[in-house]
Design an enzyme around this catalytic site. Structure first.
Site, PDB file in Angstrom:
ATOM      1  N   HIS A  99      14.519 -63.264 -30.167  1.00 41.50           N
ATOM      2  CA  HIS A  99      15.109 -64.224 -29.461  1.00 41.50           C
ATOM      3  C   HIS A  99      15.301 -63.939 -27.734  1.00 41.50           C
ATOM      4  O   HIS A  99      15.179 -62.696 -27.430  1.00 41.50           O
ATOM      5  CB  HIS A  99      16.453 -64.668 -29.939  1.00 41.50           C
ATOM      6  N   LEU A 100      15.212 -64.829 -26.976  1.00 37.29           N
ATOM      7  CA  LEU A 100      15.393 -64.441 -25.599  1.00 37.29           C
ATOM      8  C   LEU A 100      16.863 -65.104 -25.301  1.00 37.29           C
ATOM      9  O   LEU A 100      17.027 -66.199 -25.594  1.00 37.29           O
ATOM     10  CB  LEU A 100      14.480 -65.352 -24.883  1.00 37.29           C
TER      11      LEU A 100
HETATM   12  P1  AMP Z   1      21.062 -59.889 -29.812  1.00 34.20           P
HETATM   13  O1  AMP Z   1      22.211 -58.809 -29.795  1.00 34.20           O
HETATM   14  O2  AMP Z   1      20.201 -59.740 -28.750  1.00 34.20           O
HETATM   15  O3  AMP Z   1      20.559 -59.605 -31.124  1.00 34.20           O
HETATM   16  O4  AMP Z   1      21.747 -61.198 -29.729  1.00 34.20           O
HETATM   17  C1  AMP Z   1      22.246 -61.859 -31.099  1.00 34.20           C
HETATM   18  C2  AMP Z   1      22.928 -62.996 -30.342  1.00 34.20           C
HETATM   19  O5  AMP Z   1      23.159 -63.921 -31.204  1.00 34.20           O
HETATM   20  C3  AMP Z   1      24.406 -62.456 -29.805  1.00 34.20           C
HETATM   21  O6  AMP Z   1      24.626 -62.859 -28.507  1.00 34.20           O
HETATM   22  C4  AMP Z   1      25.210 -63.510 -30.801  1.00 34.20           C
HETATM   23  O7  AMP Z   1      26.484 -63.877 -30.031  1.00 34.20           O
HETATM   24  C5  AMP Z   1      24.385 -64.531 -31.110  1.00 34.20           C
HETATM   25  N1  AMP Z   1      24.742 -65.082 -32.239  1.00 34.20           N
HETATM   26  C6  AMP Z   1      24.964 -64.690 -33.735  1.00 34.20           C
HETATM   27  N2  AMP Z   1      25.008 -65.597 -34.593  1.00 34.20           N
HETATM   28  C7  AMP Z   1      25.184 -66.837 -33.713  1.00 34.20           C
HETATM   29  C8  AMP Z   1      25.046 -68.000 -34.274  1.00 34.20           C
HETATM   30  N3  AMP Z   1      25.205 -68.580 -35.710  1.00 34.20           N
HETATM   31  N4  AMP Z   1      24.778 -69.035 -33.179  1.00 34.20           N
HETATM   32  C9  AMP Z   1      24.411 -68.671 -31.927  1.00 34.20           C
HETATM   33  N5  AMP Z   1      24.449 -67.467 -31.456  1.00 34.20           N
HETATM   34  C10 AMP Z   1      24.789 -66.409 -32.560  1.00 34.20           C
END
Ligand code: AMP
Length: 118
Positions: A99-100
């Site tokens: 994801h970005l």
């Molecule tokens: P990363 O650390 O780059 O893997 O980013 C994962 C991101 O996903 C984090 O910024 C979390 O806050 C976000 N995240 C996790 N679960 C959810 C969710 N259910 N809805 C929206 N964002 C989420």
């Protein structure tokens, strides 16, 4: 491959507000925003990490960048935002579905990342 919460979100199994969607990706607000604007561009295809992407994913990866620019413009932050991909635990990745992050709305020139490359 293990499913993740982003797999469930992109398949619509967990209700989520898509601020943009097309056949290749969805965009949602981050649940724990690190800036006034913090949204995630998530491909429907569950590539775990950027390093797992293959040559055949080239057009998808390009598409994600184009969507990021369009969504940033639509959110009114097209003139100033940061695009982040965390790769692997060492890179701070916590959800292993590529994801970005689009981050904007606070000064991006005064943090650790900027200082490191100044
Ligand atoms: P990363 O650390 O780059 O893997 O980013 C994962 C991101 O996903 C984090 O910024 C979390 O806050 C976000 N995240 C996790 N679960 C959810 C969710 N259910 N809805 C929206 N964002 C989420």
């Amino acid at each position: 491959m293990t499913d993740t919460i982003f797999g469930k979100i992109t398949r619509g199994e967990i209700p989520s507000d898509f601020i943009y969607e097309d056949e290749h990706c969805v965009v949602i607000h981050d649940i724990n925003p690190q800036a006034p604007t913090h949204v995630l561009v998530i491909p429907r295809q569950p590539i775990p990490k950027l390093v797992d992407a293959e040559p055949e994913d080239q057009s998808l990866l390009g598409h994600l960048l184009l969507v990021a620019g369009k969504v940033a413009n639509d959110l009114g932050v097209g003139e100033g935002f940061r695009l982040v991909i965390n790769n692997g635990e060492g890179g701070g990745q916590t959800v292993f579905h590529l994801h970005l992050h689009i981050l904007a709305g606070r000064p991006m020139g005064e943090d650790e990342l900027s200082a490191q490359f100044a």
